[in-house]
Design a protein around this motif. Structure first.
Motif, short mmCIF file in Angstrom:
data_model
loop_
_atom_site.label_atom_id
_atom_site.label_comp_id
_atom_site.label_asym_id
_atom_site.label_seq_id
_atom_site.Cartn_x
_atom_site.Cartn_y
_atom_site.Cartn_z
N GLU A 178 41.88 33.13 25.83
CA GLU A 178 43.24 33.42 25.38
C GLU A 178 44.12 33.91 26.53
O GLU A 178 43.65 34.18 27.62
CB GLU A 178 43.21 34.46 24.26
N LYS A 179 45.41 34.05 26.24
CA LYS A 179 46.37 34.55 27.23
C LYS A 179 46.62 36.05 27.08
O LYS A 179 47.34 36.65 27.88
CB LYS A 179 47.69 33.81 27.10
N ALA A 180 46.04 36.66 26.06
CA ALA A 180 46.34 38.05 25.71
C ALA A 180 46.00 39.01 26.83
O ALA A 180 45.01 38.85 27.55
CB ALA A 180 45.58 38.44 24.44
N THR A 181 46.84 40.04 26.97
CA THR A 181 46.55 41.14 27.88
C THR A 181 45.40 41.97 27.30
O THR A 181 45.31 42.16 26.09
CB THR A 181 47.80 42.02 28.06
N HIS A 200 37.95 36.86 33.36
CA HIS A 200 38.58 35.88 34.25
C HIS A 200 37.70 34.63 34.40
O HIS A 200 38.20 33.49 34.32
CB HIS A 200 38.82 36.52 35.62
N SER A 203 37.92 32.21 31.52
CA SER A 203 39.27 31.81 31.11
C SER A 203 39.70 30.51 31.78
O SER A 203 39.09 30.07 32.76
CB SER A 203 40.27 32.91 31.49
N ARG A 205 41.96 30.27 33.68
CA ARG A 205 42.48 30.68 34.99
C ARG A 205 41.38 30.89 36.02
O ARG A 205 41.63 31.40 37.10
CB ARG A 205 43.26 31.99 34.84
N THR A 253 44.26 36.13 37.59
CA THR A 253 44.17 37.38 36.82
C THR A 253 44.40 38.57 37.73
O THR A 253 43.84 38.64 38.83
CB THR A 253 42.77 37.51 36.16
N ASN A 277 57.65 38.26 32.94
CA ASN A 277 56.93 37.41 33.90
C ASN A 277 57.74 37.17 35.17
O ASN A 277 57.70 36.09 35.76
CB ASN A 277 56.55 36.07 33.26
N ASP A 291 53.06 33.76 37.07
CA ASP A 291 52.25 33.38 35.89
C ASP A 291 50.89 34.04 36.06
O ASP A 291 50.01 33.50 36.73
CB ASP A 291 52.12 31.86 35.81
N ARG A 293 47.74 36.78 34.25
CA ARG A 293 47.19 37.52 33.11
C ARG A 293 46.77 38.88 33.62
O ARG A 293 46.08 38.98 34.64
CB ARG A 293 45.98 36.80 32.55
N VAL A 295 44.70 42.34 33.15
CA VAL A 295 43.63 43.10 32.51
C VAL A 295 43.70 44.50 33.11
O VAL A 295 43.62 44.66 34.32
CB VAL A 295 42.25 42.48 32.75
#
Length: 464
Positions: A178-181, A200, A203, A205, A253, A277, A291, A293, A295
């Motif tokens: 997912e893209k969620a923080t 990471h 993902s 990414r 990430t 962003n 862009d 993510r 964590v």
């Protein structure tokens, strides 16, 4: 979800013992296979799937040690197939050696040759179950780590089979794509960065960079530039422009460790960057789209950090889209044997069950990081040989003895007295030697016996 029943091969030339092992394995929930000697065992291993081998040490035609070496190399050592390629080699198949009380040294030599563990006769069903569970757990870890190195799973570097760790692995698998923080909360040393890296790795990414920033380790006046970069001349000493961690992590990430240590004004700028962003370098007025993510991690209770003025409430809600709470090591002590073998495998060093017992009796305020450091020190002290209780810090051995003394005394009424006394004496002697760093004279004084008596007991229990 049902688990696949594991197959355990019992090898012993005594029909009575073989039958006992077969019954015990079936009662423990395993699928038992039996072989009366090493050659028959190898034939079974080559033709059927086997998850674990439990073998006696002394057998005709091929000893347990020869069977072990044949499994590891794929060659028999009794003259047959000598020199042939090891096409049937199985270096990862767990092998448990069963030996008599007076042959512990031989069992340790077998472990140096690749045995996974050993148990002493006579043993009870619970002891057998524990030994098999230990080696199967470690074997599963080896397979998982192979998949992790190949990028097939998201939990790289994380070790544990306890229910809380299985829940952690499931949370990582759920959130990684997912893209969620993500906000990770846990005590120092519990592996927050490992969890972030696992997220990471699992993902979309994963081809991008994983960029870590420890907000507590960077001076506050430098942290803004570290995160957002700066333009040339933005402040004294800014002789050229600098790309910050946000830009470096573009497409990947950004891991913000100890986020509650970030100054409050900088938290406001972080919040804006997360919402839009877009960032601006220090001393610049040009918006830069990123862009990434994020964590984040903290060793504090986030709610308490808000009350203490260490964390903006609006930033907390922005970070806390998906929260992961890491357990302290004392809350998952069943993972300690697996963790110990994982860390020691890097040095190809083994550890005795008594030393494992000492590790599991300790509460580990420094968590997994402290365990790793203790084992590294023990490996150095042991000369990268078998780790014994005496190679561990004295307080751990003393705590293990204290924890073990009462159950031993209670159990003495239901056990044969000599074995109970021997077990207690072994533990007390081990603790005294650890306390005195191996000094026999001082250890004898602690035990309130003569040095000659101590030497006699060391020889009697083969502890020299």
């Amino acid at each position: 979800m049902s688990q696949t029943i594991k197959t355990v091969l019992a090898v012993d030339d005594e029909p009575h013992m073989l039958r006992l092992l077969e019954i015990s394995l079936r009662q423990a929930g395993y699928k038992p296979l039996t072989a009366k000697d090493g050659r028959e065992a190898l034939a079974i291993i080559h033709s059927e799937h086997v998850d674990c081998v439990v073998t006696d040490l002394h057998m005709p035609y091929m000893s347990g040690l020869q069977l072990l070496k044949a499994i590891r190399s794929g060659r028999q050592e009794d003259g047959q197939d000598k020199g042939k390629p090891g096409e049937h080699a199985n270096p990862d198949l767990p092998v448990i050696i069963v030996t008599a009380q007076g042959e512990v040294k031989t069992a340790i030599d077998a472990m140096k040759s690749g045995a996974s563990d050993y148990i002493l006769r006579p043993f009870d069903l619970e002891e057998l179950e524990l030994a098999i569970a230990r080696v199967l757990s470690f074997a599963r870890l080896v397979v998982e780590n192979q998949y992790l190195r190949e990028g097939k799973a998201p939990d790289a570097g994380l070790v544990g089979s306890s229910p809380v760790m299985q829940q952690l692995f499931e949370s990582i698998r759920q959130v990684a794509p997912e893209k969620a923080t993500v906000l990770i909360a846990g005590e120092t040393g519990t592996g927050k960065e490992l969890v972030a890296r696992a997220i990471h790795s699992g993902s979309p990414r994963s081809d991008g960079l994983f960029v870590a920033v420890n907000c507590a380790a960077i001076p506050h006046e430098m942290l803004e530039s570290e995160l957002f970069g700066h333009e040339k001349g933005a402040f004294t000493g800014a002789i050229k422009e600098r790309v910050g961690k946000f830009e470096l992590a573009d497409g990947g990430t950004l891991f913000l460790d100890e986020v509650t240590e970030m100054p409050m004004p900088l938290q406001a700028k972080l919040l804006r960057a997360l919402q839009e962003n877009v960032i601006e370098r220090v001393g610049g007025n040009r918006p830069i789209a990123v862009d990434i993510r994020v964590v984040a991690a903290t060793n504090r209770d986030p709610r308490e950090a808000i009350k203490d003025g260490k964390l903006r409430e609006d930033l907390y809600y922005r970070l806390n889209v998906f929260r992961i709470d890491l357990p302290a090591l004392k809350a998952r002590k069943s993972d300690i044997p697996e963790l110990a073998r994982h860390f020691l495998s890097r040095r190809r060093v083994n550890i005795t069950p008594e030393a494992i017992h000492a590790l599991t009796s300790y509460d580990w305020p420094g968590n997994v990081r402290e365990l790793e450091n203790v084992l590294e020190r023990a490996a150095i002290i042991s000369g990268n040989q078998m780790i014994l209780p005496g190679h561990l810090p004295a307080e751990m051995v003393s705590q293990a003895v204290s924890a073990a003394t009462e159950p031993l005394l209670v159990a003495a009424s239901s056990l044969a007295l000599p074995p109970a006394i021997e077990a207690l004496e072994r533990r007390l002697i081990t603790a005294a030697l650890a306390e005195t760093h191996g000094n026999k004279s001082k250890a004898a004084k602690i035990l309130e016996i003569s040095e000659r008596s101590l030497w006699y007991k060391l020889s009697q229990y083969e502890m020299t």
